[in-house]
Design an enzyme around this catalytic site. Sequence first.
Site, PDB file in Angstrom:
ATOM      1  N   HIS A   1     -43.898 -28.336  25.460  1.00 55.97           N
ATOM      2  CA  HIS A   1     -42.458 -28.428  25.696  1.00 55.97           C
ATOM      3  C   HIS A   1     -42.090 -29.865  26.068  1.00 55.97           C
ATOM      4  O   HIS A   1     -42.868 -30.564  26.722  1.00 55.97           O
ATOM      5  CB  HIS A   1     -42.031 -27.482  26.832  1.00 55.97           C
ATOM      6  CG  HIS A   1     -41.460 -26.188  26.347  1.00 55.97           C
ATOM      7  ND1 HIS A   1     -41.972 -24.965  26.720  1.00 55.97           N
ATOM      8  CD2 HIS A   1     -40.404 -25.915  25.526  1.00 55.97           C
ATOM      9  CE1 HIS A   1     -41.250 -23.999  26.147  1.00 55.97           C
ATOM     10  NE2 HIS A   1     -40.299 -24.551  25.419  1.00 55.97           N
TER      11      HIS A   1
ATOM     12  N   ARG B   1     -32.152 -15.313  26.771  1.00 62.70           N
ATOM     13  CA  ARG B   1     -31.040 -15.593  27.684  1.00 62.70           C
ATOM     14  C   ARG B   1     -29.795 -15.974  26.887  1.00 62.70           C
ATOM     15  O   ARG B   1     -28.672 -15.758  27.314  1.00 62.70           O
ATOM     16  CB  ARG B   1     -31.482 -16.744  28.605  1.00 62.70           C
ATOM     17  CG  ARG B   1     -30.546 -17.173  29.696  1.00 62.70           C
ATOM     18  CD  ARG B   1     -31.210 -18.291  30.527  1.00 62.70           C
ATOM     19  NE  ARG B   1     -31.827 -19.330  29.696  1.00 62.70           N
ATOM     20  CZ  ARG B   1     -31.156 -20.349  29.148  1.00 62.70           C
ATOM     21  NH1 ARG B   1     -29.866 -20.492  29.333  1.00 62.70           N
ATOM     22  NH2 ARG B   1     -31.794 -21.247  28.412  1.00 62.70           N
TER      23      ARG B   1
ATOM     24  N   GLU C   1     -48.324 -26.127  27.474  1.00 61.08           N
ATOM     25  CA  GLU C   1     -48.228 -24.701  27.784  1.00 61.08           C
ATOM     26  C   GLU C   1     -49.624 -24.054  27.748  1.00 61.08           C
ATOM     27  O   GLU C   1     -50.369 -24.219  26.802  1.00 61.08           O
ATOM     28  CB  GLU C   1     -47.308 -23.995  26.784  1.00 61.08           C
ATOM     29  CG  GLU C   1     -45.868 -24.482  26.836  1.00 61.08           C
ATOM     30  CD  GLU C   1     -45.171 -24.175  28.165  1.00 61.08           C
ATOM     31  OE1 GLU C   1     -45.716 -23.405  28.981  1.00 61.08           O
ATOM     32  OE2 GLU C   1     -44.069 -24.731  28.386  1.00 61.08           O
TER      33      GLU C   1
ATOM     34  N   CYS D   1     -39.551 -20.300  21.793  1.00 61.62           N
ATOM     35  CA  CYS D   1     -40.768 -21.106  21.938  1.00 61.62           C
ATOM     36  C   CYS D   1     -41.959 -20.250  22.334  1.00 61.62           C
ATOM     37  O   CYS D   1     -43.044 -20.372  21.751  1.00 61.62           O
ATOM     38  CB  CYS D   1     -40.545 -22.235  22.954  1.00 61.62           C
ATOM     39  SG  CYS D   1     -39.418 -23.496  22.315  1.00 61.62           S
TER      40      CYS D   1
HETATM   41  N1  PCA Z   1     -36.671 -24.610  22.687  1.00 62.57           N
HETATM   42  C1  PCA Z   1     -36.434 -23.189  22.822  1.00 62.57           C
HETATM   43  C2  PCA Z   1     -36.485 -22.647  21.426  1.00 62.57           C
HETATM   44  C3  PCA Z   1     -36.327 -23.824  20.520  1.00 62.57           C
HETATM   45  C4  PCA Z   1     -36.562 -24.988  21.381  1.00 62.57           C
HETATM   46  O1  PCA Z   1     -36.664 -26.163  21.003  1.00 62.57           O
HETATM   47  C5  PCA Z   1     -37.379 -22.516  23.807  1.00 62.57           C
HETATM   48  O2  PCA Z   1     -37.854 -23.180  24.749  1.00 62.57           O
HETATM   49  O3  PCA Z   1     -37.656 -21.327  23.679  1.00 62.57           O
END
Ligand code: PCA
Length: 225
Positions: free
Chosen positions: A182, A102, A92, A155
Amino acid sequence: MYHHPSHYALPGERVILLTGFDPFGGDAHNPSWLIAQALDGQRIGGHRVVSAQLPTVFGRSLHDLSVLVQAHHPAMVVCLGQAGGRPGLSMERVGINIDDARIPDNTGAQPVDTPVAPGGPAAYFASLPVKAMLRGVQRANVPCEVSQTAGTFVCNHVLYGLMHLLATRPGGPQGVRGGFVHVPWLPSQGTPHLPLRDMVRGVHAALWAAVLAREDIALGAGATH
Ligand code: PCA
């Protein structure tokens, strides 16, 4: 649920604080936490990985993260999270100052269009070398891209909040680099997916690349997908 780290750095070792989230949205597992657990205690170029779990909860996730940063004095903070629907790891690039959920978080909270930090800047760039990490993961033959948005759920909240914490604490970032990766679903969760062992290898390669690259490398956007 808050897991205390099971490993601590020895004197003289620099700490990589590596976090993953608990399962959310009805899932039984969250690969981000399984990866963090698998890498807990690893030595990476003079650094020790210290892994901890954050709750998928607005506010509390950031509170726990700031306690962990104060406790471990990390040289680097890498937060992992699950992004179902993405085909590979994503480095990211940016966190934005907005919570816009959401689905409810793990306490049922569902903020809409509220700032992570009222009065804070619109966005922060991650200070990890995202292109160097991308190349490291690609060399390990694990699918990877640079992502321009971490979404607007917990996140992004944690990425923005981490960078805000580092930027605003007394003495500034103090050379501490931070960012967010991610990861896709596990095969049991849906498609596209990656096996856990490939995700662990990929994040391991990303951490090595981040430790070795004091500055990010120039890599054209064409190479980032
Ligand atoms: N993914 C979510 C929050 C916790 C996670 O593992 C996100 O992408 O915001």
